[in-house]
Design an enzyme around this catalytic site. Structure first.
Site, PDB file in Angstrom:
ATOM      1  N   CYS A  85     -16.542  42.069 -26.686  1.00  0.00           N
ATOM      2  CA  CYS A  85     -17.640  41.114 -26.883  1.00  0.00           C
ATOM      3  C   CYS A  85     -17.665  40.862 -28.379  1.00  0.00           C
ATOM      4  O   CYS A  85     -17.595  41.825 -29.166  1.00  0.00           O
ATOM      5  CB  CYS A  85     -18.963  41.722 -26.418  1.00  0.00           C
ATOM      6  SG  CYS A  85     -20.426  40.793 -26.943  1.00  0.00           S
ATOM      7  N   THR A  86     -17.746  39.608 -28.774  1.00  0.00           N
ATOM      8  CA  THR A  86     -17.621  39.304 -30.207  1.00  0.00           C
ATOM      9  C   THR A  86     -18.802  39.828 -31.019  1.00  0.00           C
ATOM     10  O   THR A  86     -18.730  39.871 -32.251  1.00  0.00           O
ATOM     11  CB  THR A  86     -17.440  37.783 -30.427  1.00  0.00           C
ATOM     12  OG1 THR A  86     -18.451  37.079 -29.691  1.00  0.00           O
ATOM     13  CG2 THR A  86     -16.075  37.333 -29.966  1.00  0.00           C
ATOM     14  N   HIS A  87     -19.880  40.235 -30.356  1.00  0.00           N
ATOM     15  CA  HIS A  87     -20.986  40.864 -31.093  1.00  0.00           C
ATOM     16  C   HIS A  87     -20.623  42.290 -31.559  1.00  0.00           C
ATOM     17  O   HIS A  87     -21.137  42.759 -32.578  1.00  0.00           O
ATOM     18  CB  HIS A  87     -22.238  40.978 -30.210  1.00  0.00           C
ATOM     19  CG  HIS A  87     -23.038  39.715 -30.104  1.00  0.00           C
ATOM     20  ND1 HIS A  87     -22.587  38.603 -29.428  1.00  0.00           N
ATOM     21  CD2 HIS A  87     -24.270  39.385 -30.592  1.00  0.00           C
ATOM     22  CE1 HIS A  87     -23.516  37.644 -29.493  1.00  0.00           C
ATOM     23  NE2 HIS A  87     -24.542  38.098 -30.190  1.00  0.00           N
ATOM     24  N   CYS A 125     -16.267  33.832 -27.730  1.00  0.00           N
ATOM     25  CA  CYS A 125     -17.201  34.553 -26.870  1.00  0.00           C
ATOM     26  C   CYS A 125     -16.388  35.061 -25.695  1.00  0.00           C
ATOM     27  O   CYS A 125     -15.763  34.271 -24.976  1.00  0.00           O
ATOM     28  CB  CYS A 125     -18.286  33.591 -26.393  1.00  0.00           C
ATOM     29  SG  CYS A 125     -19.378  34.280 -25.141  1.00  0.00           S
ATOM     30  N   ASN A 126     -16.384  36.373 -25.506  1.00  0.00           N
ATOM     31  CA  ASN A 126     -15.570  36.933 -24.426  1.00  0.00           C
ATOM     32  C   ASN A 126     -16.125  36.558 -23.053  1.00  0.00           C
ATOM     33  O   ASN A 126     -15.366  36.329 -22.112  1.00  0.00           O
ATOM     34  CB  ASN A 126     -15.493  38.455 -24.555  1.00  0.00           C
ATOM     35  CG  ASN A 126     -14.885  38.868 -25.866  1.00  0.00           C
ATOM     36  OD1 ASN A 126     -15.496  38.672 -26.917  1.00  0.00           O
ATOM     37  ND2 ASN A 126     -13.688  39.415 -25.839  1.00  0.00           N
ATOM     38  N   TYR A 152     -25.472  35.436 -22.604  1.00  0.00           N
ATOM     39  CA  TYR A 152     -24.641  34.988 -21.487  1.00  0.00           C
ATOM     40  C   TYR A 152     -24.325  36.152 -20.537  1.00  0.00           C
ATOM     41  O   TYR A 152     -24.060  35.940 -19.360  1.00  0.00           O
ATOM     42  CB  TYR A 152     -23.300  34.434 -22.006  1.00  0.00           C
ATOM     43  CG  TYR A 152     -23.327  33.047 -22.593  1.00  0.00           C
ATOM     44  CD1 TYR A 152     -24.521  32.348 -22.794  1.00  0.00           C
ATOM     45  CD2 TYR A 152     -22.133  32.409 -22.948  1.00  0.00           C
ATOM     46  CE1 TYR A 152     -24.527  31.066 -23.337  1.00  0.00           C
ATOM     47  CE2 TYR A 152     -22.122  31.126 -23.486  1.00  0.00           C
ATOM     48  CZ  TYR A 152     -23.317  30.460 -23.679  1.00  0.00           C
ATOM     49  OH  TYR A 152     -23.302  29.190 -24.222  1.00  0.00           O
ATOM     50  N   GLY A 153     -24.311  37.374 -21.086  1.00  0.00           N
ATOM     51  CA  GLY A 153     -23.843  38.544 -20.316  1.00  0.00           C
ATOM     52  C   GLY A 153     -24.436  38.694 -18.928  1.00  0.00           C
ATOM     53  O   GLY A 153     -23.714  38.980 -17.973  1.00  0.00           O
ATOM     54  N   ASP A 155     -20.013  30.443 -29.586  1.00  0.00           N
ATOM     55  CA  ASP A 155     -20.418  31.713 -28.978  1.00  0.00           C
ATOM     56  C   ASP A 155     -21.833  31.513 -28.443  1.00  0.00           C
ATOM     57  O   ASP A 155     -22.496  30.524 -28.771  1.00  0.00           O
ATOM     58  CB  ASP A 155     -20.399  32.833 -30.032  1.00  0.00           C
ATOM     59  CG  ASP A 155     -20.851  34.180 -29.460  1.00  0.00           C
ATOM     60  OD1 ASP A 155     -20.416  34.538 -28.347  1.00  0.00           O
ATOM     61  OD2 ASP A 155     -21.666  34.875 -30.115  1.00  0.00           O
ATOM     62  N   SER A 156     -22.301  32.495 -27.671  1.00  0.00           N
ATOM     63  CA  SER A 156     -23.680  32.425 -27.193  1.00  0.00           C
ATOM     64  C   SER A 156     -24.674  32.661 -28.334  1.00  0.00           C
ATOM     65  O   SER A 156     -25.849  32.359 -28.195  1.00  0.00           O
ATOM     66  CB  SER A 156     -23.894  33.482 -26.108  1.00  0.00           C
ATOM     67  OG  SER A 156     -23.574  34.761 -26.623  1.00  0.00           O
TER      68      SER A 156
END
Ligand code: DGL
Length: 274
Positions: free
Chosen positions: A184-186, A73-74, A42-43, A10-11
Site C-alpha cells: 500500500c503506498t501509504h 495506489c495498490n 479505498y481499502g 492515489d486515494s
C-alpha cells in the site's frame, strides 16, 4: 521528446511516496498528482467501486493531457489496472507487479510477506504475481484495515500506531518471512517503524522505488522523456479539503507543497463508468 506532464493518483497522501521517488529519479519531468481524499479510504470498498473511481480519475487526468498515467495506489491497481489499460488508449502503469518482481528476486528463504489493504489482499493480485514468478514461493498476506487511515490522519508516531504495526507484523514474523512487500503506498511513510518491528533480517520492498524505475523504463522505451536540461514542476489536485491535504501532504513529501486545486467528486462522477 514529449513536454507533457505525467499524471499520478492515489486515494490520498500515500502516492506521495511514489511521487517523491519519481521527482528524484526523473527531475526534469512535470507531474500532476491527484489525491482522492474526498473518497478515502479505498481499502474497505468493493473492487467495482474502486474500479469506477479509478476510471473517473484516469479519464480526468487524460483530459489534462498527461503523457503517462501512474496508478500510485495498490488498491486501485489491484482492482482496475489491466481493465484501465484495455479501456483507455494511454500508457498506464501501476503497482503490484514491479514489487512482486523485486520481492521474488530479493528473498533468500522463498518466504514473502505482504502488508496491504483489505481490498488488495482480497484481490489475490500479489499472490498471483509472485507465484507466476516462482511457483515455489511461500506467500503470506496480511490485511491491515486500520493502517492507511492512521497514516493519513498524520499522527504516525503514537503508541497506538506502534501496537497496530506490531499486530499486523506478528503473523508474518511467525511465518518466518525474510522479505515483506509494503503493498500500500501509504506504508512506506512509516518505514522506520516497520523496519524496527521486523528487524534488520527482513527486507522491506517499497512499491515507490519499483514504480519510479518502471516510469523511467517507459519514458525511455517510448521516447517520451522531457528535455533533460530543464527542471520539472509538480502540482496537485484533491477531492477533499485542500487545507488538510496540504498540511498532511507537506509533512510527508517534505518538499514545497504548492499549486493545489480542488476537484469536486460530483465532477468526476459525471464521467461515469465505462
Ligand atoms: N494508498 C492506497 C493503496 O496503495 C490505499 C489506502 C486506502 O485508500 O485504503 O492501496
Amino acid at each position: 521528446m514529449d513536454p507533457r506532464p505525467i499524471g499520478m493518483f492515489d486515494s490520498g497522501v500515500g502516492g506521495l511516496t511514489v511521487l517523491h521517488e519519481c521527482l528524484v529519479s526523473h527531475p526534469h519531468e512535470d507531474f500532476i498528482y491527484l489525491g482522492d481524499t474526498g473518497r478515502f479510504p479505498y481499502g474497505p470498498r468493493s473492487s467495482e467501486e474502486i474500479r469506477a473511481f479509478a476510471f473517473q480519475i484516469a479519464s480526468h487526468l487524460l483530459l489534462l493531457d498527461v503523457k503517462l498515467l501512474v496508478v500510485a495506489c495498490n488498491s486501485a491497481t489491484a482492482a482496475a489496472l489491466p481493465w484501465l489499460q484495455e479501456m483507455l488508449s494511454a500508457s498506464i502503469i501501476g503497482a503490484v507487479h514491479p514489487e512482486a518482481e523485486a520481492a521474488a528476486q530479493t528473498t533468500r528463504n522463498r518466504r514473502v510477506g505482504i502488508l496491504a489493504t483489505e481490498a488488495t489482499v482480497a484481490s489475490g493480485s500479489y499472490e498471483r504475481s509472485l507465484l507466476n514468478l516462482d511457483a515455489g514461493l511461500g506467500v503470506f498476506s496480511q490485511p491491515c484495515p486500520k493502517l492507511a487511515s492512521m497514516i493519513q490522519s498524520g499522527d504516525v508516531s503514537s503508541p497506538e500506531m506502534v501496537e497496530t504495526v506490531k499486530g499486523y507484523a506478528a503473523p508474518l514474523k511467525q511465518a518466518g518471512v525474510d522479505t515483506v512487500i509494503l503493498g500500500c503506498t501509504h506504508y512506506p511513510l512509516v518505514t522506520p517503524m516497520l523496519q524496527r518491528v521486523f528487524g534488520r533480517g527482513v527486507t522491506l520492498v517499497n512499491s515507490a522505488e519499483e514504480i519510479a524505475r518502471e516510469v523511467g523504463e517507459v519514458l525511455e522505451r517510448r521516447e517520451i522523456g522531457n528535455d533533460p536540461a530543464r527542471e520539472g514542476k509538480y502540482s496537485f489536485l484533491c477531492t477533499g479539503d485542500v487545507d488538510t491535504f496540504v498540511e498532511v501532504g507537506a509533512r510527508f513529501l517534505q518538499m514545497p507543497f504548492e499549486n493545489v486545486q480542488r476537484v469536486d467528486t460530483a465532477e468526476l462522477e459525471r464521467i461515469g463508468v465505462a
